[in-house]
Design a protein around this motif. Structure first.
Motif, short mmCIF file in Angstrom:
data_model
loop_
_atom_site.label_atom_id
_atom_site.label_comp_id
_atom_site.label_asym_id
_atom_site.label_seq_id
_atom_site.Cartn_x
_atom_site.Cartn_y
_atom_site.Cartn_z
N SER A 136 -29.53 29.00 42.69
CA SER A 136 -29.65 27.67 41.65
C SER A 136 -30.74 27.59 40.91
O SER A 136 -30.93 26.54 40.15
N HIS A 137 -31.88 28.48 41.16
CA HIS A 137 -32.92 28.28 39.99
C HIS A 137 -32.20 28.51 38.61
O HIS A 137 -32.84 27.97 37.62
N SER A 147 -27.24 22.13 48.27
CA SER A 147 -27.94 21.25 49.03
C SER A 147 -27.12 20.81 49.97
O SER A 147 -27.59 20.49 51.16
N VAL A 148 -25.80 20.59 50.05
CA VAL A 148 -24.86 20.20 51.10
C VAL A 148 -24.83 21.18 52.08
O VAL A 148 -24.92 20.93 53.36
N ALA A 163 -17.09 25.85 52.53
CA ALA A 163 -17.76 25.33 51.35
C ALA A 163 -18.61 26.31 50.58
O ALA A 163 -18.51 26.41 49.31
N VAL A 164 -19.20 27.37 51.45
CA VAL A 164 -20.02 28.43 50.71
C VAL A 164 -19.06 29.22 50.02
O VAL A 164 -19.34 29.55 48.85
N ILE A 165 -18.22 29.79 50.70
CA ILE A 165 -17.06 30.53 49.93
C ILE A 165 -16.42 29.67 48.75
O ILE A 165 -16.27 30.47 47.65
N GLN A 166 -16.52 28.34 48.69
CA GLN A 166 -15.89 27.80 47.56
C GLN A 166 -16.73 27.87 46.50
O GLN A 166 -16.58 28.11 45.35
N ILE A 167 -18.29 27.92 46.68
CA ILE A 167 -19.41 27.84 45.99
C ILE A 167 -19.15 29.38 45.12
O ILE A 167 -19.33 29.51 43.99
#
Length: 189
Positions: A136-137, A147-148, A163-167
């Motif tokens: 994210s830097h 952050s979620v 949700a991690v997989i979605q990112i």
């Protein structure tokens, strides 16, 4: 570095700065890699000679890659990305060939800690989220989503992992996205 007139930064102890005649020279050190940068070419040359007298050094020329961050210069400015880092991460989790997503997190997500959720491998979850935090830097577009999912580091379950997989699927859609720092006419010396 102090004996050469540099001062250690309070916010980043690997950063050393020297101000001389209205010009600045900076040195950042990470293990056995360093970057010397600034607008005082005389001071940069002097520092390189001083360090070479004490350490075995090799000048690799202009900065192109440092700690997973790719640096590309153009007449318009400097572009930072972590394309290789993204592709390596997707490969590591087996998502290199996944279907890309348009958004990093589902709107109105209902992530939370519920008693009926299935726990998952905590170490794997923490490693993935840690890598996303570092990413994210140069990818502020994923900062909110990261952050979620960071809120579930202590007790991850299937929903936060999804949700991690979605990112990750979102990153697949544009692995080379990054930050462009434009050269401003008013900042030229």
């Amino acid at each position: 570095m102090r004996k050469y007139g540099f001062h250690q930064s309070n916010s980043d102890h690997t950063l050393f700065l020297k101000h001389r005649r209205g010009k600045t020279t900076a040195l950042i050190v990470y293990v056995d890699d360093m970057i010397i940068i600034g607008d005082d070419s005389e001071e940069i040359s002097c520092l390189q000679k001083q360090l070479a007298a004490e350490f075995e050094m090799k000048n690799l020329g202009g900065l192109k890659y440092f700690l997973g961050i790719e640096v590309a210069r153009s007449k318009g400015g400097i572009f930072l990305s972590q394309r290789k880092y993204v592709l390596d991460l997707l490969s590591e989790v087996g998502l290199l060939e996944c279907k890309p997503a348009d958004i990093p997190i589902i709107q109105n997500h209902k992530l939370g800690e519920y008693s009926n959720q299935v726990p998952i491998d905590k170490g794997r979850y923490q490693r993935l989220v840690g890598k996303l935090i570092y990413l994210s830097h140069t990818r502020p577009d994923i900062a909110y989503a990261v952050s979620v999912v960071s809120q579930f580091m202590h007790c991850p379950s299937e929903d936060p992992m999804n949700a991690v997989i979605q990112i990750l699927r979102y990153l697949k859609s544009s692995p080379g996205k990054g930050l462009m720092f434009f050269e401003e006419e008013s900042l030229k010396g």
